[in-house]
Design a protein around this motif. Sequence first.
Motif, mmCIF file in Angstrom:
data_model
loop_
_atom_site.group_PDB
_atom_site.id
_atom_site.type_symbol
_atom_site.label_atom_id
_atom_site.label_comp_id
_atom_site.label_asym_id
_atom_site.label_seq_id
_atom_site.Cartn_x
_atom_site.Cartn_y
_atom_site.Cartn_z
ATOM 1 N N CYS A 92 0.856 -1.182 0.000
ATOM 2 C CA CYS A 92 0.000 0.000 0.000
ATOM 3 C C CYS A 92 0.894 1.236 0.000
ATOM 4 O O CYS A 92 1.608 1.495 0.973
ATOM 5 C CB CYS A 92 -0.910 -0.015 1.219
ATOM 6 S SG CYS A 92 -2.043 1.405 1.288
ATOM 7 N N TYR A 93 0.875 1.998 -1.105
ATOM 8 C CA TYR A 93 1.704 3.186 -1.250
ATOM 9 C C TYR A 93 0.926 4.416 -0.780
ATOM 10 O O TYR A 93 -0.199 4.676 -1.238
ATOM 11 C CB TYR A 93 2.124 3.374 -2.708
ATOM 12 C CG TYR A 93 3.108 2.331 -3.194
ATOM 13 C CD1 TYR A 93 4.478 2.594 -3.215
ATOM 14 C CD2 TYR A 93 2.674 1.072 -3.616
ATOM 15 C CE1 TYR A 93 5.389 1.638 -3.648
ATOM 16 C CE2 TYR A 93 3.579 0.111 -4.053
ATOM 17 C CZ TYR A 93 4.928 0.407 -4.066
ATOM 18 O OH TYR A 93 5.829 -0.545 -4.492
ATOM 19 N N LEU A 94 1.533 5.157 0.154
ATOM 20 C CA LEU A 94 0.934 6.372 0.711
ATOM 21 C C LEU A 94 1.907 7.527 0.456
ATOM 22 O O LEU A 94 2.675 7.930 1.338
ATOM 23 C CB LEU A 94 0.680 6.202 2.214
ATOM 24 C CG LEU A 94 -0.111 4.947 2.617
ATOM 25 C CD1 LEU A 94 -0.051 4.739 4.119
ATOM 26 C CD2 LEU A 94 -1.551 5.062 2.135
ATOM 27 N N PRO A 95 1.901 8.097 -0.736
ATOM 28 C CA PRO A 95 2.906 9.105 -1.087
ATOM 29 C C PRO A 95 2.857 10.359 -0.230
ATOM 30 O O PRO A 95 3.894 10.965 0.037
ATOM 31 C CB PRO A 95 2.587 9.424 -2.557
ATOM 32 C CG PRO A 95 1.188 8.967 -2.762
ATOM 33 C CD PRO A 95 1.000 7.795 -1.855
ATOM 34 N N ASP A 96 1.666 10.762 0.244
ATOM 35 C CA ASP A 96 1.597 11.960 1.075
ATOM 36 C C ASP A 96 2.206 11.741 2.456
ATOM 37 O O ASP A 96 2.548 12.697 3.161
ATOM 38 C CB ASP A 96 0.155 12.445 1.210
ATOM 39 C CG ASP A 96 -0.772 11.379 1.746
ATOM 40 O OD1 ASP A 96 -0.456 10.190 1.616
ATOM 41 O OD2 ASP A 96 -1.828 11.748 2.305
ATOM 42 N N GLU A 97 2.365 10.470 2.855
ATOM 43 C CA GLU A 97 3.019 10.136 4.120
ATOM 44 C C GLU A 97 4.423 9.600 3.901
ATOM 45 O O GLU A 97 5.096 9.179 4.848
ATOM 46 C CB GLU A 97 2.191 9.095 4.890
ATOM 47 C CG GLU A 97 0.786 9.564 5.248
ATOM 48 C CD GLU A 97 -0.003 8.503 5.978
ATOM 49 O OE1 GLU A 97 0.613 7.561 6.511
ATOM 50 O OE2 GLU A 97 -1.243 8.617 6.024
ATOM 51 N N ASN A 98 4.857 9.593 2.631
ATOM 52 C CA ASN A 98 6.181 9.090 2.267
ATOM 53 C C ASN A 98 6.408 7.683 2.821
ATOM 54 O O ASN A 98 7.461 7.364 3.372
ATOM 55 C CB ASN A 98 7.278 10.036 2.786
ATOM 56 C CG ASN A 98 8.626 9.762 2.126
ATOM 57 O OD1 ASN A 98 8.689 9.503 0.930
ATOM 58 N ND2 ASN A 98 9.687 9.798 2.913
ATOM 59 N N ALA A 99 5.397 6.831 2.670
ATOM 60 C CA ALA A 99 5.468 5.496 3.267
ATOM 61 C C ALA A 99 4.819 4.456 2.357
ATOM 62 O O ALA A 99 3.972 4.767 1.513
ATOM 63 C CB ALA A 99 4.776 5.494 4.626
ATOM 64 N N VAL A 100 5.256 3.209 2.554
ATOM 65 C CA VAL A 100 4.628 2.075 1.895
ATOM 66 C C VAL A 100 4.481 0.963 2.926
ATOM 67 O O VAL A 100 5.411 0.643 3.662
ATOM 68 C CB VAL A 100 5.448 1.586 0.667
ATOM 69 C CG1 VAL A 100 6.869 1.230 1.068
ATOM 70 C CG2 VAL A 100 4.762 0.384 0.018
ATOM 71 N N ALA A 201 2.652 -1.213 -12.556
ATOM 72 C CA ALA A 201 3.747 -0.628 -11.786
ATOM 73 C C ALA A 201 3.223 0.551 -10.967
ATOM 74 O O ALA A 201 2.317 1.256 -11.397
ATOM 75 C CB ALA A 201 4.856 -0.161 -12.721
ATOM 76 N N PRO A 202 3.774 0.781 -9.774
ATOM 77 C CA PRO A 202 3.298 1.896 -8.953
ATOM 78 C C PRO A 202 3.588 3.238 -9.604
ATOM 79 O O PRO A 202 4.648 3.432 -10.217
ATOM 80 C CB PRO A 202 4.078 1.730 -7.644
ATOM 81 C CG PRO A 202 5.306 0.964 -8.021
ATOM 82 C CD PRO A 202 4.867 0.040 -9.120
ATOM 83 N N GLN A 203 2.652 4.146 -9.482
ATOM 84 C CA GLN A 203 2.843 5.489 -10.031
ATOM 85 C C GLN A 203 3.907 6.249 -9.243
ATOM 86 O O GLN A 203 4.662 7.046 -9.786
ATOM 87 C CB GLN A 203 1.523 6.260 -9.996
ATOM 88 C CG GLN A 203 1.606 7.683 -10.534
ATOM 89 C CD GLN A 203 0.280 8.391 -10.461
ATOM 90 O OE1 GLN A 203 -0.739 7.793 -10.115
ATOM 91 N NE2 GLN A 203 0.273 9.672 -10.792
ATOM 92 N N HIS A 204 3.950 5.970 -7.924
ATOM 93 C CA HIS A 204 4.912 6.628 -7.056
ATOM 94 C C HIS A 204 6.020 5.627 -6.720
ATOM 95 O O HIS A 204 5.764 4.636 -6.030
ATOM 96 C CB HIS A 204 4.235 7.116 -5.781
ATOM 97 C CG HIS A 204 3.077 8.024 -6.047
ATOM 98 N ND1 HIS A 204 3.226 9.368 -6.311
ATOM 99 C CD2 HIS A 204 1.741 7.777 -6.112
ATOM 100 C CE1 HIS A 204 2.050 9.901 -6.512
ATOM 101 N NE2 HIS A 204 1.128 8.969 -6.404
ATOM 102 N N PRO A 205 7.237 5.814 -7.177
ATOM 103 C CA PRO A 205 8.310 4.846 -6.944
ATOM 104 C C PRO A 205 8.641 4.713 -5.469
ATOM 105 O O PRO A 205 8.414 5.626 -4.673
ATOM 106 C CB PRO A 205 9.495 5.434 -7.731
ATOM 107 C CG PRO A 205 9.189 6.898 -7.824
ATOM 108 C CD PRO A 205 7.698 6.993 -7.918
ATOM 109 N N ALA A 206 9.204 3.534 -5.100
ATOM 110 C CA ALA A 206 9.494 3.249 -3.698
ATOM 111 C C ALA A 206 10.790 3.905 -3.224
ATOM 112 O O ALA A 206 11.068 3.927 -2.033
ATOM 113 C CB ALA A 206 9.583 1.739 -3.490
ATOM 114 N N LYS A 207 11.593 4.430 -4.136
ATOM 115 C CA LYS A 207 12.868 5.025 -3.746
ATOM 116 C C LYS A 207 12.649 6.201 -2.799
ATOM 117 O O LYS A 207 11.870 7.108 -3.091
ATOM 118 C CB LYS A 207 13.629 5.486 -4.985
ATOM 119 C CG LYS A 207 15.028 6.020 -4.678
ATOM 120 C CD LYS A 207 15.751 6.394 -5.955
ATOM 121 C CE LYS A 207 17.150 6.908 -5.658
ATOM 122 N NZ LYS A 207 17.876 7.292 -6.905
#
Length: 322
Positions: A92-100, A201-207
Motif C-alpha cells: 500500500c503506497y501512501l505518497p503523502d506520508e512518504n510510506a509504503v 507498476a506503482p505510479q509513485h516509486p518506492a525510492k
Amino acid sequence: MSSAVLPRAMMAVVLGIVAGLTQAADPQQLLVRMQKAAGSLNYDGIFVYQHGDQLETLRIIHKMTDGVMRERLVSLNGAPREILRTGNEVRCYLPDENAVMIEHRRADSRNFPALLPDSLTVLKKNYHIQIAGSGRVAGRAALAAQIKPRDAYRYGYVLWADKSTGLLLKASLIDESGNVIEQYMFTQISIDRAIPDSDLAPQHPAKGIISHRADDQQPPASTRRWEALKLPPGYTLNAHMRRKLPARRQPVEHLVYSDGLAVVSVFVEPVDDATQGALSGLTHMGAVHAYGKVVDGHQITVLGETPAMTVDMIGASVASRP
C-alpha cells in the motif's frame, strides 16, 4: 439445405436457447460464474464506492500471469494512494506520508469485484439466493442475483454480473429495512484486453519511501488465549493470527469470524499508551459496526459489515481461555 439438416440446425438453436435460459435462471450457477470471473479474467476499469455519505472513485487493473494474480488499485479522489497485489503480497503506497505498507495476507481479504468466497455451498445455509432481473451496468448487459439473509444477523446483497463474462459489475449491501447502505459499481470496464506490465507498476516509486511491514503470523498454540464464546448462527472462526503493526509496540491478535459472506474481525492487544482513548461500547460508521471493551488488561475491538446485534454478540462474548 436438405430437410434433414434443417431440423437438426433448428434443434441446435433451440437447445442453445434453452441451455442459456436454464443457466440464467440458476442463481447458484450465476454466483459461480461471478466467483470464477473475478479471479481468472484480465480487466481494467473505474468504479465508485459509496458508503455512508462518502463517495470514492477508484481504478482497478487485474491480470493473471501463469496462475499468479497481479492487481493495482488506485484512488482517484481524496488522499493519493495505490495498492499493489502480487499473489498474497500486498503493498500500500501512501505518497503523502512518504510510506509504503508491505504485508502478506492470510486473513479473509475479499475486495470488489472479488467479493464472493471460494466455496459457495455454505451460503445456502444462511441466505436465500434468487435471480432478481436484468439490466445494464457500465454499458454492459447484466443479470442480478439477490442474496437474502435467513435471519437478522447478516445483511443482504444484490449482485449484478456481466452476462457475457460473469464478472461482478455492481454490488449493493442491503440492510434489514431494504435500504442500500453500501455500494460498488463500475462506471467503465474493459474485460480480457491485453494488459502491459507497465500498467501494474506503482505510479509513485518506492525510492526514498519508508517501508513498514505488517505480516500475519500464525501464533503458537500456547498463545491462542482469546475467543468469542458466543457466535450468531452460521458464523465460524476462519482465521486466527498475530499481526505486527507499525503503530503498535506488540503484535495484535486477530480473529476472523465469517458465515461465508459476512466477515467480523476481532482485534486483541495489551492496553498501553497506543490504546489510550480506544473504543468503548457499540458504534457504527455506515455499514460497519464496531464494539470495544477492556478485558484482563487487553483492549478488544470488533469490526464487521453486519447488523449491530452481530458485532455486539461477538464482542460481548470475547474472553481469554482458561
